[in-house]
Design a protein around this motif. Structure first.
Motif, PDB file in Angstrom:
ATOM      1  N   GLY A 198       8.944  -0.766  11.798  1.00 35.66           N
ATOM      2  CA  GLY A 198       8.521  -2.092  11.398  1.00 35.66           C
ATOM      3  C   GLY A 198       9.734  -2.848  11.111  1.00 35.66           C
ATOM      4  O   GLY A 198      10.192  -3.989  11.879  1.00 35.66           O
ATOM      5  N   ILE A 199      10.837  -2.552  10.196  1.00 36.75           N
ATOM      6  CA  ILE A 199      11.925  -3.354  10.062  1.00 36.75           C
ATOM      7  C   ILE A 199      12.864  -3.502  11.214  1.00 36.75           C
ATOM      8  O   ILE A 199      13.363  -4.407  11.500  1.00 36.75           O
ATOM      9  N   ASN A 200      12.707  -2.215  11.988  1.00 36.76           N
ATOM     10  CA  ASN A 200      13.800  -2.403  13.213  1.00 36.76           C
ATOM     11  C   ASN A 200      13.328  -3.702  14.168  1.00 36.76           C
ATOM     12  O   ASN A 200      14.217  -4.461  14.707  1.00 36.76           O
ATOM     13  N   LEU A 203       3.093  -2.425  21.891  1.00 39.70           N
ATOM     14  CA  LEU A 203       3.807  -1.032  22.763  1.00 39.70           C
ATOM     15  C   LEU A 203       4.648  -0.450  21.866  1.00 39.70           C
ATOM     16  O   LEU A 203       4.727   1.024  21.900  1.00 39.70           O
ATOM     17  N   TYR A 204       5.795  -1.138  21.284  1.00 39.32           N
ATOM     18  CA  TYR A 204       6.584  -0.539  20.394  1.00 39.32           C
ATOM     19  C   TYR A 204       6.068   0.386  19.588  1.00 39.32           C
ATOM     20  O   TYR A 204       6.682   1.475  19.117  1.00 39.32           O
ATOM     21  N   LEU A 205       4.952   0.096  18.807  1.00 34.65           N
ATOM     22  CA  LEU A 205       4.518   0.848  17.855  1.00 34.65           C
ATOM     23  C   LEU A 205       3.491   2.177  18.416  1.00 34.65           C
ATOM     24  O   LEU A 205       3.762   3.111  18.016  1.00 34.65           O
ATOM     25  N   GLU A 206       2.766   1.744  19.571  1.00 31.44           N
ATOM     26  CA  GLU A 206       1.849   2.654  20.059  1.00 31.44           C
ATOM     27  C   GLU A 206       2.782   4.089  20.737  1.00 31.44           C
ATOM     28  O   GLU A 206       2.587   5.272  20.567  1.00 31.44           O
ATOM     29  N   PHE A 207       3.928   3.587  21.455  1.00 32.88           N
ATOM     30  CA  PHE A 207       4.840   4.428  21.899  1.00 32.88           C
ATOM     31  C   PHE A 207       6.029   4.788  21.425  1.00 32.88           C
ATOM     32  O   PHE A 207       6.961   5.082  21.938  1.00 32.88           O
ATOM     33  N   ASN A 208       5.857   4.708  19.960  1.00 35.03           N
ATOM     34  CA  ASN A 208       7.175   4.603  19.148  1.00 35.03           C
ATOM     35  C   ASN A 208       7.994   5.566  19.316  1.00 35.03           C
ATOM     36  O   ASN A 208       7.499   7.080  19.655  1.00 35.03           O
ATOM     37  N   GLN A 209       9.374   5.599  19.211  1.00 38.48           N
ATOM     38  CA  GLN A 209      10.126   6.660  19.687  1.00 38.48           C
ATOM     39  C   GLN A 209      10.637   7.681  18.430  1.00 38.48           C
ATOM     40  O   GLN A 209      11.446   8.452  18.438  1.00 38.48           O
ATOM     41  N   LEU A 210       9.607   7.709  17.318  1.00 40.47           N
ATOM     42  CA  LEU A 210       9.529   8.747  16.437  1.00 40.47           C
ATOM     43  C   LEU A 210       8.511   9.786  16.565  1.00 40.47           C
ATOM     44  O   LEU A 210       8.307  10.782  15.870  1.00 40.47           O
ATOM     45  N   TYR A 264       8.922   3.013  30.445  1.00 46.95           N
ATOM     46  CA  TYR A 264       9.560   1.814  30.051  1.00 46.95           C
ATOM     47  C   TYR A 264      10.778   1.734  30.086  1.00 46.95           C
ATOM     48  O   TYR A 264      11.615   2.548  29.842  1.00 46.95           O
ATOM     49  N   VAL A 265      11.676   0.787  30.374  1.00 47.99           N
ATOM     50  CA  VAL A 265      12.881   0.484  30.529  1.00 47.99           C
ATOM     51  C   VAL A 265      13.167  -0.935  30.119  1.00 47.99           C
ATOM     52  O   VAL A 265      12.500  -1.659  29.660  1.00 47.99           O
ATOM     53  N   MET A 266      14.578  -1.279  29.850  1.00 42.86           N
ATOM     54  CA  MET A 266      15.017  -2.473  29.443  1.00 42.86           C
ATOM     55  C   MET A 266      15.608  -3.227  30.696  1.00 42.86           C
ATOM     56  O   MET A 266      16.533  -2.866  31.195  1.00 42.86           O
ATOM     57  N   PHE A 267      14.701  -4.154  31.066  1.00 43.90           N
ATOM     58  CA  PHE A 267      15.235  -5.313  32.257  1.00 43.90           C
ATOM     59  C   PHE A 267      16.402  -6.137  31.603  1.00 43.90           C
ATOM     60  O   PHE A 267      16.272  -6.691  30.138  1.00 43.90           O
ATOM     61  N   ALA A 310      -0.783  -1.190  28.214  1.00 43.83           N
ATOM     62  CA  ALA A 310      -0.353  -2.136  27.476  1.00 43.83           C
ATOM     63  C   ALA A 310      -1.425  -2.925  26.688  1.00 43.83           C
ATOM     64  O   ALA A 310      -2.569  -3.470  27.216  1.00 43.83           O
ATOM     65  N   VAL A 311      -1.557  -2.740  25.533  1.00 44.71           N
ATOM     66  CA  VAL A 311      -2.727  -3.438  24.618  1.00 44.71           C
ATOM     67  C   VAL A 311      -2.212  -4.983  24.277  1.00 44.71           C
ATOM     68  O   VAL A 311      -1.142  -5.328  23.855  1.00 44.71           O
ATOM     69  N   GLY A 312      -2.964  -6.003  24.954  1.00 44.62           N
ATOM     70  CA  GLY A 312      -2.786  -7.325  24.807  1.00 44.62           C
ATOM     71  C   GLY A 312      -1.717  -7.882  25.608  1.00 44.62           C
ATOM     72  O   GLY A 312      -1.021  -9.133  25.547  1.00 44.62           O
TER      73      GLY A 312
END
Length: 494
Positions: free
Chosen positions: A285-287, A247-254, A196-199, A25-27
């Protein structure tokens, strides 16, 4: 090549401070007022000189450290060094989840295992001339940042083949992440993934008469829920959804990589090219932008899921599931009472990280820990055999039993998950193995630079008020080049 210091937005892990968020995790913000992960120092025999004779007549090397605590490594020990997975710092954690079983499988091997800063760090080992036989470490960032500068990497391709370690049986995305940083070879082997999971907090869903989400929920569906679950009641503000934007960007799903592949070799800093403004990055980004800008769904820290009990959904790392369920393995004994009080505010549940579209099954890229075998080790053969056992079904089931997602893909591993963690009884953990980790794409002929991706959302969107398309452009054309230039001027490179 020199090692890069920790950036200010990611304080280095410390045994004296709990850092909220996963190792990568960054930050990630700290859990204010709540301590988890502080660990007692590793056991070591006192010694007064650089070397000392152990009772077995082994030669032991003293490793001085900033805490002034006695620590030594003896030549009759196979030395395992662990970093960047917070639970490693908990007393007895390694032994319980894998160490005891490892020693039983190798009764003739004396194994010494210690976590980073317990009490020594890489620089302490280097100064003392001590090299671990096995290193368990984050391959995404730390190969280039720590292991290569120390000369502690080697291509294991031939050794894996002759030893019979089948990379094809392991998480393909985790294998790809290591390969991406191994200069055409294979420097390590993935051992487990801190998924990563969604709590979700069912108490808040019940307040609105809504069902909790299921595995495979899309971001569109999650956003509709987030809008309904962001509300105020009795002077208490409830947030529908939190997800760490870096983290969303770093581990992005694309599977997107910010770097543009070059012609090969090691590019000069001024020749490092990035692209975070392509169609895929714009889509990402838009998402997320809509969640961050939804009124009153203010991003603070995903740790607020536990700290306040007022967050309906939050994306965070798997080890937190075990901690939030109050497993003693994942909690400090002195903090257990306080955590029990905080846990009263949640009814714990998890689902998969939302997917980008209907029918998609890609979750985050793997936040993995891999095993590395430095070339200086005098115990290469033993280390290889232990590595083979570690990624075998026997070793991987042992990790799974203790609430970790192993790299091995097998039904036995999935069936074993959490069976040694009674606190998980009654919690649906199917999300841990749902979907596939996104595979890193287009990484050939690139060198890793720890880019300031935090500037996209946390700086330019949330503070400056830019549209995400503009934030991506400014980060790509201004922030990243300026960051690389400043690091070179400071004497750092990769």
């Amino acid at each position: 090549m020199t090692s890069q210091p920790q950036q200010s937005e990611q304080p280095p892990p410390s045994r004296r401070k709990f850092v909220g968020g996963a190792a990568a995790a960054v930050g990630a913000a700290a859990l204010t007022g709540v301590t988890l992960g502080a660990s007692a120092p590793a056991q070591a025999r006192p010694a007064t000189g650089r070397t000392a004779a152990a009772p077995s007549a082994a030669t032991c090397t003293v490793v001085p450290n900033k805490y002034g605590e006695p620590f030594e490594v003896c030549d009759d020990e196979l030395f395992i060094f662990m970093a960047n997975y917070k639970p490693f710092e908990n007393p007895g954690f390694f032994d319980k989840v894998i160490g005891d079983a490892m020693r039983a499988a190798f009764p003739g091997v004396k194994i010494k295992a210690v976590a980073w800063d317990q009490p020594v760090r890489y620089e302490d080992l280097e100064k003392a001339g001590v090299v671990p036989d096995i290193i368990l470490e984050d391959p995404r960032r730390r190969i280039d940042r720590d292991l290569e500068p120390l000369g502690w990497t080697r291509d294991l391709t031939d050794d894996l083949r002759t030893t019979g370690i089948d990379l094809g049986s392991l998480n393909p995305a985790a294998v790809a992440t290591i390969k991406a940083r191994s200069d055409g070879g294979m420097y390590g082997v993935p051992v487990f993934v801190d998924e990563y999971v969604m709590f979700h907090n069912k108490k808040i869903f019940d307040m609105k008469g809504l069902r909790t989400p299921a595995n495979g929920v899309t971001y569109d569906e999650a956003f509709r829920l987030a809008k309904k679950l962001t509300f105020e009641k009795n002077l208490v503000a409830y947030k529908g959804y939190l997800q760490h934007p870096d983290l969303y960007l770093e581990f992005n799903q694309l599977g997107l990589y910010p770097f543009v592949p070059g012609p090969g070799g090691t590019p000069a800093p001024e020749d490092v090219k990035v692209n975070i403004t392509s169609e895929g990055w714009q889509r990402l980004g838009i998402n997320l932008e809509r969640f961050l800008l939804h009124p009153h769904n203010i991003f603070t820290t995903v740790d607020d899921y536990l700290l306040t009990g007022h967050v309906a959904m939050a994306v965070d790392s798997l080890w937190k599931l075990n901690a939030y369920a109050l497993s003693p393995l994942y909690l400090q004994e002195d903090d257990a009472e306080e955590w029990r009080g905080l846990a009263d505010g949640i009814e714990l549940g998890i689902t998969s990280v939302p997917v980008l579209g209907s029918g998609d099954n890609a979750v985050y890229q793997p936040n993995s820990i891999a095993a590395f075998l430095p070339p200086q080790s005098a115990k290469k053969a033993q280390a290889l055999q232990i590595l083979k056992w570690l990624v075998s079904q026997e070793g991987q089931v042992e990790l799974a039993r203790h609430g970790m997602k192993p790299a091995l893909r097998s039904r036995a591993v999935e069936a074993a998950f959490g069976t040694a963690i009674p606190e998980l009884d009654g919690i649906d953990t199917s999300a841990v193995f749902w979907g596939d980790n996104a595979v890193l794409q287009n990484y050939e002929n690139t060198e890793y630079w720890d880019l300031p991706m935090y500037s996209v959302f946390r700086q330019h969107v949330l503070q400056d008020g830019l549209r995400v398309s503009s934030a991506l452009k400014v980060t790509e054309t201004v922030d990243i080049p300026a960051y690389i230039k400043s690091q070179v001027a400071a004497g750092f490179d990769w």
